[in-house]
Write an enzyme that holds these catalytic residues in place. Sequence first.
Site, PDB file in Angstrom:
ATOM      1  CG  ASN A 101      -1.997  -4.539  -0.799  1.00 55.68           C
ATOM      2  OD1 ASN A 101      -2.503  -3.705  -0.058  1.00 55.68           O
ATOM      3  ND2 ASN A 101      -2.308  -5.818  -0.764  1.00 55.68           N
ATOM      4  CG  HIS A 118      -3.019   3.175  -3.260  1.00 58.17           C
ATOM      5  ND1 HIS A 118      -3.628   2.424  -2.283  1.00 58.17           N
ATOM      6  CD2 HIS A 118      -3.922   4.142  -3.598  1.00 58.17           C
ATOM      7  CE1 HIS A 118      -4.837   2.921  -2.030  1.00 58.17           C
ATOM      8  NE2 HIS A 118      -5.035   3.961  -2.809  1.00 58.17           N
ATOM      9  CB  CYS A 126      13.583   9.876 -13.865  1.00 56.26           C
ATOM     10  SG  CYS A 126      14.547  11.400 -13.931  1.00 56.26           S
ATOM     11  CG  ASN A 212     -11.566  -8.048   6.458  1.00 53.70           C
ATOM     12  OD1 ASN A 212     -10.456  -8.115   6.987  1.00 53.70           O
ATOM     13  ND2 ASN A 212     -12.057  -6.942   5.950  1.00 53.70           N
TER      14      ASN A 212
HETATM   15 ZN   LIG Z   1      16.009  11.113 -15.655  1.00 59.08          ZN
END
Ligand SMILES: [Zn+2]
Length: 241
Positions: A101, A118, A126, A212
């Site tokens: 997640n 992930h 940046c 689950n």
């Molecule tokens: Zn930058």
Amino acid sequence: MECIKKTVVALKNSKYAVAFTGAGISVESGIAPFRGEHGIWNKYEERLWEINYFIQHTKETWDMLCGGFYDTLLKAKPNVAHIALANLEKKGQLKTIITQNIDDLHKKAGSKTVYELHGNASRLRCTNDNSNYFAKDFNLKAAPRCKICNAILKPDFVFFGEMLPEYDMHMSVEAASKCDLMLIIGSAGVVHPAASLPYHAKRNNAVIIEINPNTSIFTNELVNIFIPMKSGEAMYKIENY
Ligand SMILES: [Zn+2]
């Protein structure tokens, strides 16, 4: 319930327990799964999550992200299951969380050792010099820009077509390979290579426990204890057994 009792005993007997979490654990925090009918992801075209599309249509992507997507994510709060995992870590019964997640809810709940396969949407990076920022420090009404070089920032989660974060993947494989108990929570096991991690645990003869509401591809292949419940309900029962 027998499966809860067995899980509590197995956790107490384990020396290196690891949790592997997927979208299911965050549903009760209002973040529905990527492919789910009511998922926040599903409101957007899938190309929006592709890295090449982001590079070519950065402003358009941000126009869409600036609306409900970031509002939902930044306001989401950890639920009972996230908090129970953080408490297990404090008690020394859980060493590591490996998560698929990007919602930051494990860290918001107070968990310390969390590998994010992930990435994490609460961080921005940046596109020019890799400087890191917190999304909450921007008003996100338009594409946020780097305070150093003014380039547009990218959400620090993994887009389709991007590599997984090398350090987190490496540490996750290491943790899965040496654990003696793996708690799989809310992962359907369809997203690779993350879905390979429980197999590393199995090869080390770890006890595999799955929480689950529905069975997954793991259930018959490698699970020792299956708990057919929502994650919040199951973790509440485990914590208060
Ligand atoms: Zn930058």
